[in-house]
Scaffold this motif. Structure first.
Motif, PDB file in Angstrom:
ATOM      1  N   SER A 242       0.841  -1.182   0.000  1.00  0.00           N
ATOM      2  CA  SER A 242       0.000   0.000   0.000  1.00  0.00           C
ATOM      3  C   SER A 242       0.885   1.245   0.000  1.00  0.00           C
ATOM      4  O   SER A 242       1.928   1.276  -0.640  1.00  0.00           O
ATOM      5  CB  SER A 242      -0.949  -0.031   1.197  1.00  0.00           C
ATOM      6  OG  SER A 242      -1.867   1.043   1.126  1.00  0.00           O
ATOM      7  N   SER A 316      -3.469   8.970  12.911  1.00  0.00           N
ATOM      8  CA  SER A 316      -4.221  10.061  12.301  1.00  0.00           C
ATOM      9  C   SER A 316      -3.384  11.241  11.816  1.00  0.00           C
ATOM     10  O   SER A 316      -3.935  12.191  11.266  1.00  0.00           O
ATOM     11  CB  SER A 316      -5.262  10.576  13.295  1.00  0.00           C
ATOM     12  OG  SER A 316      -4.634  11.060  14.470  1.00  0.00           O
ATOM     13  N   ASN A 834      -3.031  -0.836  10.676  1.00  0.00           N
ATOM     14  CA  ASN A 834      -4.396  -0.554  10.206  1.00  0.00           C
ATOM     15  C   ASN A 834      -4.848  -1.597   9.187  1.00  0.00           C
ATOM     16  O   ASN A 834      -5.172  -1.284   8.033  1.00  0.00           O
ATOM     17  CB  ASN A 834      -4.467   0.852   9.611  1.00  0.00           C
ATOM     18  CG  ASN A 834      -5.899   1.325   9.400  1.00  0.00           C
ATOM     19  OD1 ASN A 834      -6.863   0.681   9.819  1.00  0.00           O
ATOM     20  ND2 ASN A 834      -6.037   2.460   8.740  1.00  0.00           N
ATOM     21  N   ASN A 837      -7.968  -1.055   7.303  1.00  0.00           N
ATOM     22  CA  ASN A 837      -7.888   0.132   6.451  1.00  0.00           C
ATOM     23  C   ASN A 837      -9.006   1.138   6.727  1.00  0.00           C
ATOM     24  O   ASN A 837      -9.674   1.630   5.818  1.00  0.00           O
ATOM     25  CB  ASN A 837      -7.902  -0.265   4.967  1.00  0.00           C
ATOM     26  CG  ASN A 837      -7.259   0.807   4.101  1.00  0.00           C
ATOM     27  OD1 ASN A 837      -6.388   1.541   4.543  1.00  0.00           O
ATOM     28  ND2 ASN A 837      -7.691   0.879   2.847  1.00  0.00           N
ATOM     29  N   GLU A 838      -9.206   1.477   8.018  1.00  0.00           N
ATOM     30  CA  GLU A 838     -10.110   2.582   8.354  1.00  0.00           C
ATOM     31  C   GLU A 838      -9.532   3.862   7.765  1.00  0.00           C
ATOM     32  O   GLU A 838      -8.349   4.166   7.939  1.00  0.00           O
ATOM     33  CB  GLU A 838     -10.221   2.722   9.878  1.00  0.00           C
ATOM     34  CG  GLU A 838     -10.924   1.579  10.570  1.00  0.00           C
ATOM     35  CD  GLU A 838     -12.444   1.702  10.497  1.00  0.00           C
ATOM     36  OE1 GLU A 838     -12.938   2.618   9.811  1.00  0.00           O
ATOM     37  OE2 GLU A 838     -13.123   0.886  11.135  1.00  0.00           O
ATOM     38  N   ASN A 839     -10.361   4.614   7.054  1.00  0.00           N
ATOM     39  CA  ASN A 839      -9.798   5.761   6.341  1.00  0.00           C
ATOM     40  C   ASN A 839     -10.315   7.120   6.784  1.00  0.00           C
ATOM     41  O   ASN A 839      -9.722   8.145   6.450  1.00  0.00           O
ATOM     42  CB  ASN A 839     -10.010   5.611   4.837  1.00  0.00           C
ATOM     43  CG  ASN A 839     -11.481   5.390   4.500  1.00  0.00           C
ATOM     44  OD1 ASN A 839     -12.354   5.601   5.339  1.00  0.00           O
ATOM     45  ND2 ASN A 839     -11.741   4.956   3.288  1.00  0.00           N
ATOM     46  N   LYS A 840     -11.417   7.168   7.528  1.00  0.00           N
ATOM     47  CA  LYS A 840     -11.940   8.447   8.001  1.00  0.00           C
ATOM     48  C   LYS A 840     -12.501   8.282   9.407  1.00  0.00           C
ATOM     49  O   LYS A 840     -12.920   7.198   9.810  1.00  0.00           O
ATOM     50  CB  LYS A 840     -13.029   8.977   7.073  1.00  0.00           C
ATOM     51  CG  LYS A 840     -12.510   9.524   5.759  1.00  0.00           C
ATOM     52  CD  LYS A 840     -13.608  10.201   4.956  1.00  0.00           C
ATOM     53  CE  LYS A 840     -13.040  10.798   3.663  1.00  0.00           C
ATOM     54  NZ  LYS A 840     -14.086  11.493   2.860  1.00  0.00           N
ATOM     55  N   GLU A 857      -8.959  12.466   7.885  1.00  0.00           N
ATOM     56  CA  GLU A 857      -8.458  11.274   7.222  1.00  0.00           C
ATOM     57  C   GLU A 857      -7.518  10.519   8.166  1.00  0.00           C
ATOM     58  O   GLU A 857      -6.838  11.120   8.995  1.00  0.00           O
ATOM     59  CB  GLU A 857      -7.711  11.647   5.938  1.00  0.00           C
ATOM     60  CG  GLU A 857      -8.603  12.256   4.870  1.00  0.00           C
ATOM     61  CD  GLU A 857      -7.836  12.563   3.591  1.00  0.00           C
ATOM     62  OE1 GLU A 857      -6.631  12.232   3.535  1.00  0.00           O
ATOM     63  OE2 GLU A 857      -8.447  13.115   2.662  1.00  0.00           O
ATOM     64  N   PRO A 860      -3.607   5.302   6.087  1.00  0.00           N
ATOM     65  CA  PRO A 860      -4.091   4.060   5.467  1.00  0.00           C
ATOM     66  C   PRO A 860      -3.219   2.861   5.820  1.00  0.00           C
ATOM     67  O   PRO A 860      -2.130   2.987   6.387  1.00  0.00           O
ATOM     68  CB  PRO A 860      -4.011   4.377   3.966  1.00  0.00           C
ATOM     69  CG  PRO A 860      -2.957   5.415   3.853  1.00  0.00           C
ATOM     70  CD  PRO A 860      -3.042   6.236   5.104  1.00  0.00           C
ATOM     71  N   ARG A 861      -3.714   1.717   5.453  1.00  0.00           N
ATOM     72  CA  ARG A 861      -3.029   0.451   5.724  1.00  0.00           C
ATOM     73  C   ARG A 861      -1.636   0.439   5.091  1.00  0.00           C
ATOM     74  O   ARG A 861      -1.445   0.876   3.957  1.00  0.00           O
ATOM     75  CB  ARG A 861      -3.868  -0.691   5.173  1.00  0.00           C
ATOM     76  CG  ARG A 861      -3.242  -2.066   5.278  1.00  0.00           C
ATOM     77  CD  ARG A 861      -4.247  -3.128   4.892  1.00  0.00           C
ATOM     78  NE  ARG A 861      -4.897  -2.801   3.624  1.00  0.00           N
ATOM     79  CZ  ARG A 861      -6.126  -3.200   3.293  1.00  0.00           C
ATOM     80  NH1 ARG A 861      -6.837  -3.920   4.130  1.00  0.00           N
ATOM     81  NH2 ARG A 861      -6.640  -2.885   2.114  1.00  0.00           N
TER      82      ARG A 861
END
Length: 871
Positions: A242, A316, A834, A837-840, A857, A860-861
C-alpha cells in the motif's frame, strides 16, 4: 498590615529559638583513599533513623539533624564491598572520621539483593525492567510505561510517584535536562537494565545539605558491557505494501568516567512529530530550592491543523519527521563539568479535514462548514551549554545558556461553506536564555543562593489572507491579498537572591527579587498600499518588579511539616504609556504528611493576584485567523483567584500497589472575560474584566497487582465541573456550566508463559448547559494488546482497539512480528498497520455554546519491514 507584622514577629521569634546539630567527617579505606557513596546513618536509642547522607567523591559527609531527645546516637556506616561499622556518640556537633575494611564475604548478600525485581533503599527505588517488559519495547519510553510507580503522559511527560520528574539521568548524569523526551523517545530499550526512582532529589550539592527537596528524578542504569565502549544501533525500515512508509534511526552512545555522549537521529513518516519533543514554557519557582524562569513572546495569528487528540499520532497524523541530536557531559576536572545539547527537529505535515461548527444561541443557531487542506513546515534548532563548578564544599556555581531558532511556514487552503479561502503564515522565532546560579554556604545552617537570569524572545509574523468574505467586509477588491505583519518581542532581566536557614525543626527562606521586562506587540494591516488603522496595534508593556518572598516550614517530625509563604510584590506597570504602581500580596499555606503507613497527604491553600499580559491589553481589533478578530482591554485591577487542593497518594512499589488522588477547587474572583459577537461569517471578541466562576476537579488512580493471578489492574477516573460567565450576542453575561467524566480500566498480565496481554476500556462523557440548552456527548473505546512467544527467536504482537463514537464504530488492528536470532547483532521487525484500512474518523466536541464536529483522514493500511543492527 497588622497581620503581616504579627506574622513576621512570629517568624523571627521561632527562628531565633530554633537549634540544630551537625556531624561531619570523612570515610576512607586502609590506603587512606576517600570512599564515595558510603551510607552514613544516624540512629537514636529506639532504633529510629534520624538522618542520613552519602559521601561525596572524596569520602566527605555532613549531616544536619534535629535535636533528639536521647543523649546519645549511633552512627552507622555501610558501603558495598566494605564491612559495616557503627559508633555511639553524643548528640552534639562534632567531627567523626571512619576507616572501612574491604569485605569479600558480602558477595552473597549482593546476589540476593540483585535478584529482587523491586528494591527500596531509603529514597531510591530500583526496578529491574526485565521483570515488567515483554521484549516488544522499542524505546526507553515504552519500558517506562510498564514500570510500577511511573506514568508516561500522552505528550511524553514522565511522572514518578505522582510527581513530574525533574530530570532523567543516565548512570547518574544529567544529559538532556528539561528536554529529556529526546532521550526517552529515541534511546533503544535493549540498553536498559534497571530504573531508579529517586525521591527527595536535589542536584545542587550545597542545597542538598540542608534542603528537604520534593523533587523526583529517574536514573537509567544500563546493561553490563556498555561502559567504556561505543554502543548503539542502526535501524532501516521501508513500507512494502500500500502507501509507502519508512523509518530510519541511529543510536550512538559512549559511557566513560570522564565523558558521556549520546547521538540520536531519526527520520520517519509514521506520524510522530519531532518538534513536539522539545520542552517549552519552563517556569519553576521553588521555595526551598533553585528557580528557573523562561518567558515567551505572544504570537498573534493561528491556523488550526484539526488533529484528533483521541487517537495516537501514528493513526491520524500525516507527517515526515526528522530529528538529529547530540548530547555530551564531561568532567574537565573533578570539580568542573560541562554539559551540552545540540538538536535539530523538523516536521513536514499535510493534514486534510472537514468540520461542521454550530453555535447554539437561543432560537437562531449559526452554523458553517470548513473543508481544510493544511500544510505545515516547522523547524526547531537549539544549542544548550551548561557549566557546573564545585570549587569547594561551600561554593557551587552553574551557568546555563540556551539559544533557539524556530522558523515555521503554514499554508491552509480551505472552503468556508462554498467560499474558497487561502491563509499563508510565515513565522520566524529567535530565542536565547541565560541562567546563572551561585550557591554559597555561609555557615553550618545558612545558605545563600543568587540567581541571575535574562532572556529575549522575538517573533516575526508575515500573514497573507485571500478571502472574498473578508475583502467584502473591508470593501476592497475580491482578489486583493490582505497582508498582516507582526513583530512581537520580549526582553527581560532579573536577579533573585534567597537566604535559606535551617534550625532544629524549622526551615526558613527569605528572598529578594528584582525583574525588569520590556515587551512590544505590534502589527500592521494592509491591502495593496492602503492600511487599516482600526486593525493595527502598537502596544508596549514595561514592568519593574520588586518581590519579597518569606517562607517558613515547621517540621513537626520527619513525616509532617507545615509551610507558610507570603509573597509581597511591588510592580511599576506601564501599559501603552499609562503607568500604574501596584502592590500585591500572595499567601500560600500547605500541610504535608508523607511516608506514613497510610500514605502521603498534602493540603494547600493559596491566593493568587496577577496582572494581564500584553496581548490582553491591545487597543484595537486584530486579525487572529481568517474569520476572527480579537481586541484587548485597558488595565483596571489585578486578576484574582483562590486555589485549594487536597492530595493523597501511596506507592508500594515492591507490591506494585499505588493510589493517587487529588481534589482541587479554584474560585476565580476577577478575570478577563470575552464578549463575543458572532455572525454567519465572522467572530468579533473583546476582553472585559468581570467576576469569574468556579472549577472543581477530581482525579483518582488505583493500581493493584494480584500475585496469585499474575495480573495488575489499574482504575483511573477524572471528573471536572466548571461554571463561568459567557457573553455571546447579548448585552450581559450568562452563566455556562460544563461537566466531564472520564473512566478508564486496564489489566496487564505477567504470566511466565508464551502469551501475555494488556487490555481495558474507557468511557468519556461531556455535558454543557448554556441558555437552558443542554448538550451531551459520549465516547467509548476498548483495546486488547496480545503478545505471543512463538519460539525463542520469534515474538508476535496483536494490537486492537474499537472506538464507539456518534453511533459509529471504528476499529484499528495492527500485527507486529519480531524476529531476534540467537547470538546475532541483527533483529528484524514486520509492522502491519491498520489492517482493516479505516480511512476516516468523525469526532464531536462540546464547549459552552459550541457544537463542533470534525472528520479527518486516517493513515491508510501499510506494511513496514525494518532491520536493526546493534553494536
Amino acid at each position: 498590615m497588622q497581620k503581616l507584622i504579627v506574622f513576621f514577629l512570629l517568624f523571627f521569634s521561632l527562628s531565633t529559638q530554633a537549634q540544630e546539630f551537625i556531624i561531619k567527617g570523612k570515610i576512607i579505606d586502609l590506603e587512606n583513599r576517600g570512599i564515595q557513596n558510603a551510607s552514613v546513618s544516624l540512629i537514636n536509642e529506639n532504633g529510629d533513623y534520624l538522618e542520613y547522607d552519602f559521601t561525596d567523591e572524596n569520602g566527605n559527609y555532613s549531616i544536619a539533624f534535629q535535636n533528639p531527645k536521647s543523649l546519645t546516637i549511633t552512627i552507622e556506616i555501610s558501603c558495598l564491598g566494605y564491612g559495616k561499622i557503627s559508633k555511639i556518640v553524643s548528640n552534639s556537633s562534632q567531627s567523626e572520621n571512619f576507616i572501612l575494611e574491604k569485605k569479600a564475604q558480602i558477595l552473597q548478600e549482593v546476589i540476593i539483593e540483585s535478584s529482587k525485581k523491586v528494591r527500596v533503599e531509603q529514597d531510591t527505588t530500583t526496578i529491574k525492567v526485565a521483570s515488567f517488559g515483554n521484549k516488544t519495547e522499542q524505546t526507553i519510553e515504552d519500558v517506562l510505561k510498564k514500570i510500577p510507580g511511573i506514568v508516561v503522559l500522552k505528550d511524553g511527560t514522565i511522572k514518578a510517584h505522582g510527581v513530574s520528574i525533574d530530570k532523567l539521568l543516565v548512570e547518574g548524569e544529567d544529559m538532556f535536562d528539561k528536554n529529556y523526551k529526546l532521550l526517552s523517545k529515541n534511546l533503544d530499550a535493549k540498553v536498559l537494565e534497571s530504573i531508579q526512582i529517586i525521591d527527595n532529589f536535589e542536584d545542587n550539592p550545597i542545597l542538598k545539605k540542608l534542603n528537604k527537596s520534593e523533587k523526583v528524578a529517574l536514573n537509567l542504569k544500563l546493561v553490563k558491557g556498555k561502559k567504556n565502549i561505543w554502543f548503539g544501533n542502526v535501524t532501516l525500515g521501508s513500507g512494502v505494501v500500500s502507501e509507502n512508509r519508512w523509518k530510519e534511526s541511529l543510536n550512538l552512545g559512549l559511557i566513560r568516567k570522564k565523558i558521556k555522549l549520546f547521538y540520536l537521529a531519526d527520520y520517519n513518516n509514521l506520524g510522530e512529530k519531532a518538534t513536539d519533543i522539545v520542552a517549552t514554557d519552563i517556569h519553576e519557582s521553588n521555595i526551598f530550592s533553585e528557580d528557573r524562569l523562561e518567558f515567551k513572546a505572544k504570537s498573534l495569528f493561528q491556523i488550526n491543523n484539526n488533529e484528533v487528540a483521541l487517537f495516537s499520532k501514528t493513526q491520524s497524523v500525516f507527517n515526515n519527521a526528522f530529528l538529529n541530536t547530540l548530547s555530551f557531559a564531561t568532567k574537565r576536572k573533578d570539580n568542573l563539568s560541562l554539559r551540552g545539547v545540540v538538536y535539530l527537529a523538523q516536521d513536514r505535515q499535510n493534514q486534510n479535514s472537514f468540520s461542521e461548527t454550530r453555535y447554539n444561541l437561543e432560537d437562531n443557531p449559526i452554523s458553517f462548514t470548513v473543508n481544510n487542506f493544511y500544510n505545515n513546515r516547522k523547524t526547531v534548532a537549539s544549542t544548550e551549554i551548561e557549566l557546573k563548578y564545585y570549587p569547594n564544599d561551600k561554593n557551587y556555581v552553574t551557568n546555563l545558556f540556551i539559544y533557539k531558532i524556530n522558523p515555521n511556514v503554514t499554508n491552509s487552503d480551505l472552503f468556508f461553506n462554498l467560499d474558497e479561502i487561502n491563509q499563508l503564515l510565515k513565522n520566524k522565532n529567535y530565542t536565547f536564555y541565560n541562567h546563572f546560579n551561585h550557591t554559597l554556604q555561609l555557615s553550618e545552617n545558612k545558605i545563600l543562593n543568587s540567581y541571575v537570569y535574562f532572556g529575549n524572545d522575538e517573533i516575526r509574523e508575515n500573514v497573507n489572507v485571500l478571502s472574498p468574505l473578508l475583502n467584502d467586509f473591508l470593501n476592497v477588491s475580491a482578489r486583493d491579498v490582505i497582508r498582516q505583519r507582526a513583530h512581537n518581542n520580549l526582553f527581560y532581566i532579573g536577579d533573585k537572591t534567597k537566604l535559606l536557614t535551617k534550625f532544629s525543626n524549622i526551615d526558613v527562606t527569605n528572598s529578594v527579587q528584582f525583574e525588569f521586562s520590556k515587551e512590544e506587540f505590534n502589527n500592521s494591516f494592509v491591502v495593496n498600499t492602503h492600511s487599516f488603522p482600526n486593525y493595527e496595534n502598537f502596544s508596549n508593556l514595561k514592568q519593574l518588579k520588586f518581590l519579597f518572598d518569606n517562607a517558613i516550614r515547621y517540621n513537626f517530625s520527619k513525616k509532617i511539616d507545615f509551610t507558610a509563604l507570603v509573597s509581597l510584590q511591588y510592580i511599576n506597570f506601564e501599559s501603552n504609556n499609562v503607568t500604574s504602581s501596584i502592590f500585591l500580596v500572595n499567601p500560600t499555606l500547605s500541610l504535608n504528611i508523607k511516608k506514613t503507613g497510610f500514605g502521603n497527604f498534602k493540603l494547600s491553600y493559596s491566593e493568587n493576584n496577577t496582572l494581564p499580559e500584553i496581548n490582553q491589553l491591545t487597543t484595537n481589533f486584530q486579525l487572529i485567523d481568517y474569520r476572527s478578530f480579537a481586541k484587548g482591554t485597558r488595565y483596571e485591577n489585578p486578576l484574582k483567584n483562590t486555589v485549594a487542593t487536597l492530595n493523597y497518594s501511596i506507592y508500594l512499589d515492591e507490591k506494585r500497589f499505588s493510589v493517587n488522588s487529588a481534589l482541587s477547587y479554584i474560585k476565580s474572583k476577577s478575570i478577563l472575560n470575552t464578549e463575543s459577537i458572532i455572525t454567519n461569517d465572522f467572530n468579533f471578541s473583546n476582553l472585559r474584566q468581570t467576576l469569574g466562576g468556579d472549577n472543581y476537579n477530581f482525579s483518582f488512580s488505583f493500581v493493584n497487582y494480584v500475585r496469585k493471578l499474575k495480573l495488575a489492574s489499574k482504575i483511573e477516573n477524572i471528573q471536572n465541573w466548571n461554571s463561568s460567565p459567557v457573553n455571546v450576542n447579548a448585552t450581559e453575561f450568562t452563566n455556562s456550566e460544563n461537566y466531564s467524566n472520564k473512566i478508564k480500566y486496564s489489566v496487564t498480565s505477567y504470566f511466565k508463559k508464551a502469551i501475555n496481554f494488556d487490555s481495558g476500556f474507557s468511557y468519556n462523557y461531556t455535558q454543557s448547559v448554556f441558555e437552558n440548552i443542554k448538550t451531551t456527548n459520549v465516547t467509548k473505546d476498548i483495546f486488547l494488546d496480545v503478545n505471543y512467544t512463538i519460539s525463542k527467536t520469534i515474538l508476535a504482537e496483536c494490537n486492537s482497539a474499537i472506538y464507539f463514537i456518534n453511533q459509529q464504530n471504528y476499529s484499528f488492528n495492527n500485527i507486529i512480528i519480531n524476529y531476534n536470532p540467537v547470538e546475532s547483532k541483527f533483529s528484524y521487525r514486520l509492522v502491519f498497520n491498520n489492517i482493516l484500512n479505516e480511512n476516516k474518523f468523525t469526532l464531536i466536541t462540546l464547549n459552552n455554546f459550541t457544537f463542533y464536529q470534525s472528520t479527518v483522514e486516517l493513515v491508510p493500511r501499510y506494511l513496514l519491514c525494518a532491520v536493526k543492527y546493534r553494536f
